[in-house]
Design an enzyme around this catalytic site. Structure first.
Site, PDB file in Angstrom:
ATOM      1  N   VAL A  96       1.933   4.368  -1.563  1.00  0.00           N
ATOM      2  CA  VAL A  96       2.203   3.907  -2.925  1.00  0.00           C
ATOM      3  C   VAL A  96       2.976   2.607  -2.701  1.00  0.00           C
ATOM      4  O   VAL A  96       4.178   2.623  -2.463  1.00  0.00           O
ATOM      5  CB  VAL A  96       3.007   4.940  -3.747  1.00  0.00           C
ATOM      6  CG1 VAL A  96       3.350   4.373  -5.121  1.00  0.00           C
ATOM      7  CG2 VAL A  96       2.229   6.246  -3.875  1.00  0.00           C
ATOM      8  N   PRO A  97       2.261   1.472  -2.709  1.00  0.00           N
ATOM      9  CA  PRO A  97       2.788   0.218  -2.152  1.00  0.00           C
ATOM     10  C   PRO A  97       3.756  -0.559  -3.045  1.00  0.00           C
ATOM     11  O   PRO A  97       3.440  -1.651  -3.533  1.00  0.00           O
ATOM     12  CB  PRO A  97       1.512  -0.579  -1.876  1.00  0.00           C
ATOM     13  CG  PRO A  97       0.550  -0.107  -2.920  1.00  0.00           C
ATOM     14  CD  PRO A  97       0.855   1.352  -3.108  1.00  0.00           C
ATOM     15  N   CYS A  98       4.952  -0.027  -3.209  1.00  0.00           N
ATOM     16  CA  CYS A  98       5.988  -0.728  -3.976  1.00  0.00           C
ATOM     17  C   CYS A  98       6.327  -2.079  -3.359  1.00  0.00           C
ATOM     18  O   CYS A  98       6.850  -2.958  -4.057  1.00  0.00           O
ATOM     19  CB  CYS A  98       7.254   0.130  -4.064  1.00  0.00           C
ATOM     20  SG  CYS A  98       7.050   1.569  -5.101  1.00  0.00           S
ATOM     21  N   HIS A  99       6.039  -2.233  -2.073  1.00  0.00           N
ATOM     22  CA  HIS A  99       6.348  -3.508  -1.419  1.00  0.00           C
ATOM     23  C   HIS A  99       5.520  -4.659  -1.995  1.00  0.00           C
ATOM     24  O   HIS A  99       5.858  -5.813  -1.771  1.00  0.00           O
ATOM     25  CB  HIS A  99       6.155  -3.394   0.104  1.00  0.00           C
ATOM     26  CG  HIS A  99       4.747  -3.143   0.521  1.00  0.00           C
ATOM     27  ND1 HIS A  99       4.202  -1.868   0.549  1.00  0.00           N
ATOM     28  CD2 HIS A  99       3.774  -3.986   0.924  1.00  0.00           C
ATOM     29  CE1 HIS A  99       2.938  -1.949   0.961  1.00  0.00           C
ATOM     30  NE2 HIS A  99       2.661  -3.218   1.193  1.00  0.00           N
TER      31      HIS A  99
END
Length: 170
Positions: free
Chosen positions: A138-141
């Protein structure tokens, strides 16, 4: 220990960005957490799921760990394991929108807020990112400030910067 206590089977390994712990519930991967060492990773897992019983189990969690290590070391890759996403309706909407951002691209918190099916502010998007327990899958970056600057990240701004660079974001 109560018989009703949820069990999370976990495994720990090392990546380019630090130690990773992967925890599986009966529904899928409930956590991918990045830490500086194994002891901290386990403490972070316990803090994230205080009502669960963590059980080290390479036989159950090893395949997901291998996939998580590959994803952290090559964040533009795919993670094909089922995810056990736990959050509010707003958090789930943000996490889905994050998963729709292609590798190598970023969005601002405000841009992401405008795409959501629920009315949310940029600040609320940031809070949902902070609540995410599934690093990189879950790519919050991939979410940055409106000016393109890199701000907070649950696993540290230097890791966020490295992930963005590893994906080749301009």
């Amino acid at each position: 220990m109560s018989k009703d206590k949820e069990q999370l089977h976990y495994a720990i390994g090392d990546t380019q960005l630090g130690t990773v712990i992967v925890a599986l519930s009966d529904h899928g991967v409930a956590a991918i957490l990045i830490a500086d060492d194994a002891a901290r990773a386990l403490r972070d897992l316990q803090a994230a799921f205080p009502e669960a019983e963590p059980i080290e189990n390479m036989a159950k969690a090893g395949d997901a760990l291998t996939s998580a290590i590959a994803l952290v070391d090559r964040p533009q890759g795919a993670f094909t394991h089922a995810l056990d996403l736990r959050g509010s309706a707003q958090e789930l909407a943000v996490w889905q929108a994050l998963r729709d951002i292609p590798a190598g691209e970023t969005r601002s918190y405000g841009q992401l807020a405008k795409t959501l099916p629920l009315p949310m502010t940029a600040r609320e998007v940031g809070a949902a990112c902070g609540a995410n327990r599934i690093a990189v899958a879950v790519p919050c970056h991939r979410v940055v400030k409106a000016d393109g600057g890199i701000s907070g990240y649950r696993w540290g701004v230097p890791r966020k910067r490295r992930l963005i660079n590893m994906e080749g974001v301009a």
